[in-house]
Design a protein around this motif. Structure first.
Motif, PDB file in Angstrom:
ATOM      1  N   GLY A   1       0.791  -1.228   0.000  1.00  0.00           N
ATOM      2  CA  GLY A   1       0.000   0.000   0.000  1.00  0.00           C
ATOM      3  C   GLY A   1       0.821   1.274   0.000  1.00  0.00           C
ATOM      4  O   GLY A   1       0.351   2.308  -0.469  1.00  0.00           O
ATOM      5  N   ALA A   2       2.056   1.242   0.514  1.00  0.00           N
ATOM      6  CA  ALA A   2       2.868   2.452   0.610  1.00  0.00           C
ATOM      7  C   ALA A   2       3.775   2.650  -0.603  1.00  0.00           C
ATOM      8  O   ALA A   2       4.602   3.564  -0.613  1.00  0.00           O
ATOM      9  N   LEU A   3       3.621   1.813  -1.622  1.00  0.00           N
ATOM     10  CA  LEU A   3       4.527   1.844  -2.771  1.00  0.00           C
ATOM     11  C   LEU A   3       3.842   2.433  -3.989  1.00  0.00           C
ATOM     12  O   LEU A   3       2.614   2.416  -4.108  1.00  0.00           O
ATOM     13  N   ASP A   4       4.651   2.935  -4.938  1.00  0.00           N
ATOM     14  CA  ASP A   4       4.043   3.487  -6.149  1.00  0.00           C
ATOM     15  C   ASP A   4       3.580   2.360  -7.072  1.00  0.00           C
ATOM     16  O   ASP A   4       3.925   1.189  -6.876  1.00  0.00           O
ATOM     17  N   ALA A   5       2.796   2.710  -8.079  1.00  0.00           N
ATOM     18  CA  ALA A   5       2.093   1.717  -8.893  1.00  0.00           C
ATOM     19  C   ALA A   5       3.037   0.735  -9.570  1.00  0.00           C
ATOM     20  O   ALA A   5       2.788  -0.478  -9.585  1.00  0.00           O
ATOM     21  N   LYS A   6       4.126   1.214 -10.143  1.00  0.00           N
ATOM     22  CA  LYS A   6       5.035   0.326 -10.869  1.00  0.00           C
ATOM     23  C   LYS A   6       5.707  -0.674  -9.932  1.00  0.00           C
ATOM     24  O   LYS A   6       5.804  -1.863 -10.234  1.00  0.00           O
ATOM     25  N   VAL A   7       6.147  -0.190  -8.760  1.00  0.00           N
ATOM     26  CA  VAL A   7       6.788  -1.079  -7.790  1.00  0.00           C
ATOM     27  C   VAL A   7       5.774  -2.099  -7.263  1.00  0.00           C
ATOM     28  O   VAL A   7       6.107  -3.273  -7.065  1.00  0.00           O
TER      29      VAL A   7
END
Length: 351
Positions: free
Chosen positions: A165-171
């Motif tokens: 949940g705390a990561l950007d979309a690509k990661v």
């Protein structure tokens, strides 16, 4: 290890977070708890872990009642959304922590700890970062360290609370693929919480859809998408177009749509709603009586998919998704009036 939840109820003051919830996770399964904020999914996960005590109901591991056991005695690994790594420790020591704090009689030797941590860092593909500190890692790397730390104590089950949940979309996409491959290697019974439908459908063997402290549907990703059990599931899992109306004498009269509906042959009219997904609508320029006319108001090209918004003759918004080849063959333009033919409409009668 299997996990069975029986009739769990949990309240916080006047708020009921879980209402008589029951489901089972079979050994080696990867299950997603999917739902909006406040649906009870994190409370359910924490109750399985022993971090919350239920007001009623029980949690069983391999058929044994674990409801009164402490989190330590349940032997489950827990991975939090925000990593919860020790900032003053290296990656190696973060992973080793759970082994080093065991009682002396159960604590592995230093050599065994090193071997175990090295194996886990290799498993999560971070063997070259053991001497770094959390602040020197990317978000995706920190989450993999948190996972390795949870696995170090050899848990019987793995519980993950919004792990990406705390990561950007690509990661997030990269880590989803990685976690799916990892689960295929270790086959550890796992339950993860998410509000992201795509994440749940891509990762899980089974999806438990929650709403207002209850389970709306428990099924495979295909069952949840193709055969939603309730209007809530239909609305929550993917975009939908909704048409309101009634069913009567074997027909569904839903706004501009008139459909055969043999499930209700009674002459008594019942209010109902029909749902169709944007990709389940065909666009033509000729009327055949099975659809409705609408005017193109917006066209968005998003890679291989073209997303369109149209207005029906009553002013209602309709979303349509076409493959690029389909769109190029028809090439509807903004302001053009076209005919929409839903290929599938799911009808739910109101109670």
């Amino acid at each position: 290890m299997s996990i069975e939840v029986r009739n769990l109820t949990k309240t916080f003051g006047s708020f009921t977070a879980l209402r008589d919830v029951s489901f089972t996770v079979t050994s080696g399964e990867l299950v997603a708890l999917l739902g909006p904020s406040g649906s009870g999914k994190t409370t359910l996960l924490r109750t399985i872990a022993g971090l919350e005590a239920p007001d009623a109901g029980s949690v069983l591991f391999d058929g044994d009642d674990a409801t009164e056991r402490s989190p330590k005695d349940r032997r489950v690994g827990f991975v939090f959304q925000h990593y919860a790594l020790f900032r003053h420790m290296t990656v190696f020591e973060n992973v080793a922590f759970g082994l080093r704090v065991r009682p002396r009689a159960e604590r592995p030797s230093d050599g065994e700890i090193r071997r175990k941590v090295d194996e886990l860092l290799a498993l999560v593909q971070l063997e070259y970062l053991g001497d770094r500190y959390p602040a020197q890692l990317s978000g995706g790397q920190r989450q993999r360290v948190a996972l390795a730390r949870a696995l170090a104590v050899e848990p019987r089950a793995l519980l993950l609370d919004e792990p990406f949940g705390a990561l950007d979309a690509k990661v997030r996409q990269e880590l989803r693929r990685w976690l799916r491959r990892l689960h295929g290697q270790i086959h550890l019974t796992s339950v993860f919480v998410t509000h992201d439908q795509e994440e749940a459908l891509e990762l899980a063997n089974r999806v438990v859809v929650m709403n207002d402290g209850t389970i709306e549907q428990d099924g495979t990703p295909e069952e949840v998408v193709e055969h939603p059990a309730t209007p809530f599931v239909m609305n929550f899992v993917g975009n939908v177009n909704m048409f309101h109306g009634r069913v009567q004498a074997g027909k569904a009269l839903l706004g501009p749509l008139a459909l055969q509906y043999p499930a209700h042959e009674s002459a008594e009219a019942r209010s109902a709603s029909g749902y169709t997904r944007p990709h389940e609508i065909e666009i033509t320029r000729s009327e055949d009586g099975s659809g409705l006319w609408a005017t193109v108001s917006d066209v968005r090209r998003t890679g291989a998919i073209v997303k369109m918004e149209l207005s029906d003759e009553r002013g209602g918004l309709i979303q349509v998704e076409l493959g690029r080849d389909q769109f190029d063959r028809l090439h509807p333009s903004t302001g053009e009036r076209v005919y929409l033919k839903p290929k599938r409409v799911r009808v739910f009668m109101h109670e």
